[in-house]
Design an enzyme around this catalytic site. Structure first.
Site, PDB file in Angstrom:
ATOM      1  N   ASP A   9       0.844  -1.198   0.000  1.00 53.47           N
ATOM      2  CA  ASP A   9       0.000   0.000   0.000  1.00 53.47           C
ATOM      3  C   ASP A   9       0.879   1.248   0.000  1.00 53.47           C
ATOM      4  O   ASP A   9       1.409   1.640   1.037  1.00 53.47           O
ATOM      5  CB  ASP A   9      -0.910  -0.040   1.232  1.00 53.47           C
ATOM      6  CG  ASP A   9      -1.771   1.212   1.355  1.00 53.47           C
ATOM      7  OD1 ASP A   9      -1.733   2.041   0.422  1.00 53.47           O
ATOM      8  OD2 ASP A   9      -2.462   1.358   2.371  1.00 53.47           O
ATOM      9  N   GLU A  64      32.099   8.525   3.252  1.00 52.11           N
ATOM     10  CA  GLU A  64      32.703   8.451   4.587  1.00 52.11           C
ATOM     11  C   GLU A  64      31.604   8.787   5.593  1.00 52.11           C
ATOM     12  O   GLU A  64      31.255   9.950   5.760  1.00 52.11           O
ATOM     13  CB  GLU A  64      33.853   9.459   4.719  1.00 52.11           C
ATOM     14  CG  GLU A  64      34.980   9.263   3.709  1.00 52.11           C
ATOM     15  CD  GLU A  64      35.967  10.425   3.725  1.00 52.11           C
ATOM     16  OE1 GLU A  64      36.125  11.073   4.787  1.00 52.11           O
ATOM     17  OE2 GLU A  64      36.565  10.705   2.668  1.00 52.11           O
ATOM     18  N   GLU A  74      29.926   9.164   9.222  1.00 49.90           N
ATOM     19  CA  GLU A  74      30.211   9.363  10.644  1.00 49.90           C
ATOM     20  C   GLU A  74      28.934   9.157  11.459  1.00 49.90           C
ATOM     21  O   GLU A  74      27.834   9.399  10.961  1.00 49.90           O
ATOM     22  CB  GLU A  74      30.758  10.776  10.877  1.00 49.90           C
ATOM     23  CG  GLU A  74      32.096  11.009  10.180  1.00 49.90           C
ATOM     24  CD  GLU A  74      32.541  12.462  10.193  1.00 49.90           C
ATOM     25  OE1 GLU A  74      33.737  12.689   9.922  1.00 49.90           O
ATOM     26  OE2 GLU A  74      31.710  13.359  10.449  1.00 49.90           O
ATOM     27  N   GLU A 117      36.376   9.420  15.764  1.00 48.08           N
ATOM     28  CA  GLU A 117      36.330  10.746  15.139  1.00 48.08           C
ATOM     29  C   GLU A 117      36.694  11.842  16.154  1.00 48.08           C
ATOM     30  O   GLU A 117      37.075  11.548  17.287  1.00 48.08           O
ATOM     31  CB  GLU A 117      34.937  10.995  14.523  1.00 48.08           C
ATOM     32  CG  GLU A 117      34.911  10.851  12.999  1.00 48.08           C
ATOM     33  CD  GLU A 117      35.863  11.806  12.290  1.00 48.08           C
ATOM     34  OE1 GLU A 117      36.117  12.910  12.804  1.00 48.08           O
ATOM     35  OE2 GLU A 117      36.347  11.454  11.205  1.00 48.08           O
ATOM     36  N   GLU A 157      33.845   6.757  12.739  1.00 47.56           N
ATOM     37  CA  GLU A 157      33.745   6.716  11.283  1.00 47.56           C
ATOM     38  C   GLU A 157      34.203   5.350  10.789  1.00 47.56           C
ATOM     39  O   GLU A 157      35.197   4.808  11.270  1.00 47.56           O
ATOM     40  CB  GLU A 157      34.611   7.806  10.644  1.00 47.56           C
ATOM     41  CG  GLU A 157      34.547   7.818   9.123  1.00 47.56           C
ATOM     42  CD  GLU A 157      35.380   8.948   8.501  1.00 47.56           C
ATOM     43  OE1 GLU A 157      36.107   8.661   7.531  1.00 47.56           O
ATOM     44  OE2 GLU A 157      35.313  10.096   8.991  1.00 47.56           O
ATOM     45  N   HIS A 202      31.027  12.652   3.839  1.00 45.63           N
ATOM     46  CA  HIS A 202      31.792  13.148   2.687  1.00 45.63           C
ATOM     47  C   HIS A 202      31.632  12.154   1.539  1.00 45.63           C
ATOM     48  O   HIS A 202      31.619  10.940   1.753  1.00 45.63           O
ATOM     49  CB  HIS A 202      33.274  13.296   3.030  1.00 45.63           C
ATOM     50  CG  HIS A 202      33.526  14.278   4.134  1.00 45.63           C
ATOM     51  ND1 HIS A 202      34.745  14.399   4.760  1.00 45.63           N
ATOM     52  CD2 HIS A 202      32.716  15.188   4.727  1.00 45.63           C
ATOM     53  CE1 HIS A 202      34.675  15.339   5.677  1.00 45.63           C
ATOM     54  NE2 HIS A 202      33.456  15.819   5.684  1.00 45.63           N
ATOM     55  N   ARG A 232      41.039  22.064   3.883  1.00 49.34           N
ATOM     56  CA  ARG A 232      39.803  21.347   4.161  1.00 49.34           C
ATOM     57  C   ARG A 232      38.632  22.273   4.501  1.00 49.34           C
ATOM     58  O   ARG A 232      37.590  21.784   4.915  1.00 49.34           O
ATOM     59  CB  ARG A 232      40.023  20.361   5.323  1.00 49.34           C
ATOM     60  CG  ARG A 232      40.885  19.182   4.925  1.00 49.34           C
ATOM     61  CD  ARG A 232      41.305  18.342   6.111  1.00 49.34           C
ATOM     62  NE  ARG A 232      42.209  17.258   5.680  1.00 49.34           N
ATOM     63  CZ  ARG A 232      41.826  16.032   5.389  1.00 49.34           C
ATOM     64  NH1 ARG A 232      40.562  15.692   5.478  1.00 49.34           N
ATOM     65  NH2 ARG A 232      42.701  15.125   5.017  1.00 49.34           N
ATOM     66  N   GLU A 251      36.019  15.356  -3.747  1.00 50.08           N
ATOM     67  CA  GLU A 251      35.336  15.083  -2.476  1.00 50.08           C
ATOM     68  C   GLU A 251      34.381  16.225  -2.134  1.00 50.08           C
ATOM     69  O   GLU A 251      34.802  17.373  -1.968  1.00 50.08           O
ATOM     70  CB  GLU A 251      36.370  14.920  -1.353  1.00 50.08           C
ATOM     71  CG  GLU A 251      35.748  14.663   0.009  1.00 50.08           C
ATOM     72  CD  GLU A 251      36.762  14.695   1.153  1.00 50.08           C
ATOM     73  OE1 GLU A 251      36.400  14.288   2.262  1.00 50.08           O
ATOM     74  OE2 GLU A 251      37.905  15.143   0.934  1.00 50.08           O
ATOM     75  N   ARG A 280      32.044  17.837   0.649  1.00 51.15           N
ATOM     76  CA  ARG A 280      32.180  17.723   2.105  1.00 51.15           C
ATOM     77  C   ARG A 280      30.939  18.124   2.905  1.00 51.15           C
ATOM     78  O   ARG A 280      30.917  17.955   4.117  1.00 51.15           O
ATOM     79  CB  ARG A 280      33.367  18.571   2.565  1.00 51.15           C
ATOM     80  CG  ARG A 280      34.696  18.095   2.013  1.00 51.15           C
ATOM     81  CD  ARG A 280      35.840  19.000   2.416  1.00 51.15           C
ATOM     82  NE  ARG A 280      35.965  19.176   3.848  1.00 51.15           N
ATOM     83  CZ  ARG A 280      36.517  18.295   4.679  1.00 51.15           C
ATOM     84  NH1 ARG A 280      36.988  17.154   4.210  1.00 51.15           N
ATOM     85  NH2 ARG A 280      36.586  18.532   5.960  1.00 51.15           N
TER      86      ARG A 280
END
Length: 444
Positions: A53, A131, A133, A188, A195, A244, A316, A333, A335
């Site tokens: 359903d 990645e 976490e 982490e 992670e 990430h 970063r 990557e 982030r």
């Protein structure tokens, strides 16, 4: 090339003494759903005749059009290692179809498959490595989650400080038993935060794997008497949890098209166009990549999460980072996504936005190689660096304004998703929080 045939599944069910099969699918908000059948109903399920359903699943359909069918993907057959070994439990991930045999336009897995088809037609395969976490917290006397932890470990710490070490090992071994290739696992930055990274794969497999990963992590945590949460920012003053996403495009022969050994930093023109496409649509994508009110408590300066739309191979703080490995390991990557996001929709939009950049040869701005958090607002403006949306309302407005992204998601998902998120925002903004009581009650 399929891994399993129908006969393979019948054989495995019989040989492994599987009695229960869970037919899994994902709603538009990324929540994993399932219908359980016994092995006696397996033939019916494998012939795509299992009905459910659809009106009972949020964001799917109205009551008057509620019949939906589950079409199992044979290659996703997996036995749950944590269930009894007599009368085992297995699962199949399914696509959702309408009674007239058409893919249901509100099925996130279909949206991703549609986007993959476009990439395949251009001669590309999209590989993704996430990645993820998460936090491990205690439960209360009723078994409900809290935000309490005895643990005070930090980044890359090990036992005895890292109290989650044994649980994490149990998670890794269970995931490996289910066919994952685990590349790394570690503590982490924040206390009780962890992670686990698994190997990249073709995008549909990765999206399926993210859903399986979250279910497995939660299951193993519960067996150890803890609660695993993927909530982006469960506690004030510490880092939040991200997801990430490492992405690369390859030709049918397996050549990474982001790599160019003659390029200034080893990147090809296509890599730059792909980055530019994601940057162009980043604000609109954030309603999908960061789907909760709480997501935006993570996207604040000072906690490693990106706030500004920029890219770099050196630091970063931007939205997009280019990790150091080159050649076939060259990747982009992203982030900002967090693990509450629907992986099928996130990866569909990442791929579509990147392909938009490649098709239209969108030019990428200069990389920003200094710490963006330390720049003044004037310096950021001069460098043309835009902010990510500050809250869910702004993110939803950006999604609605981005016609390209809405076309990728389709009218059904866009409409239902926006409706639900605006209701979530209204619920949040009209509630009186404990912070307001503490801050204002005694003053006024």
């Amino acid at each position: 090339m399929s891994r399993y045939t129908k006969d393979d599944i019948f054989r495995m069910v019989e040989e492994e003494d599987v009695e229960f099969i869970r037919l899994q699918f994902t709603d538009i908000f990324g929540t994993l759903k399932n219908i359980a059948i016994t092995s006696s109903q397996l033939e019916k399920a494998l012939d795509n005749k299992c009905m459910f359903d659809g009106s009972s699943v949020e964001g799917f359909v109205r009551i008057e059009e509620s019949d939906m069918y589950l079409y199992p993907d044979y290659d996703t057959f997996e036995i749950f290692p944590w269930r009894p070994q007599q009368g085992k439990v297995a699962r199949l991930i399914c696509d959702v179809y309408t009674p007239d045999g058409k893919p249901f336009e509100g099925d996130p897995r279909w949206i991703l498959k549609k986007t993959i088809k476009e990439a395949n037609e251009m001669g590309y395969r999209f590989d993704v490595g996430p990645e993820c976490e998460f936090f491990l917290f205690h439960t209360d006397d009723n078994g409900l989650p809290t935000t309490l932890s005895h643990e005070k470990a930090g980044y890359f710490d090990l036992g005895p400080n890292d109290l989650g070490e044994n649980i994490r090992r149990d998670m890794v071994l269970t995931l490996e038993e289910m066919g994952f290739e685990i590349e790394a696992s570690h503590h982490e930055v924040a206390p009780a935060q962890h992670e686990i990274d698994f190997k990249y794969d073709e995008v549909l497999k990765t999206a399926d794997n993210i859903q399986t990963f979250k279910m497995t992590v939660k299951t193993i945590a519960k067996r150890h008497g803890l609660y695993a949460t993927f909530m982006p920012k469960p506690k004030f003053g510490i880092s939040g949890s991200g997801m990430h996403i490492n992405m690369s495009l390859a030709t049918e022969e397996g050549k990474n098209i982001f790599a160019d050994e003659n390029g200034k930093i080893g990147l090809s023109d296509n890599a730059y166009h792909f980055i530019a496409g994601i940057m162009k649509h980043a604000r609109g994508m954030s309603a999908i990549t960061n789907p909760l009110v709480n997501s935006y408590k993570r996207l604040v300066p000072g906690y490693e999460a990106p706030v500004y739309i920029a890219w770099s191979a050196k630091n970063r703080s931007p939205l997009i980072r280019i990790p150091a490995s080159r050649g076939n390991g060259t990747r982009v990557e992203l982030r900002n996504p967090d693990p509450t996001a629907n992986p099928y929709l996130v990866l569909a939009l990442c791929l579509a936005a990147g392909l938009d950049g490649i098709k239209n040869k969108i030019e990428v701005p200069e990389s920003v190689d200094c710490n963006i958090y330390e720049m003044t607002p004037g310096e950021r403006r001069a460098a043309g660096i835009e902010n990510m949306p500050a809250d869910l309302k702004e993110a939803v407005d950006c999604l609605v304004a981005d016609e390209f992204l809405c076309s990728v998601l389709g009218e059904h998902i866009t409409t239902k998703y926006v409706e639900a998120k605006m209701k979530e925002w209204e619920n949040y903004t009209t509630r009186v929080s404990q912070w307001e009581i503490d801050e204002y009650l005694y003053k006024y």
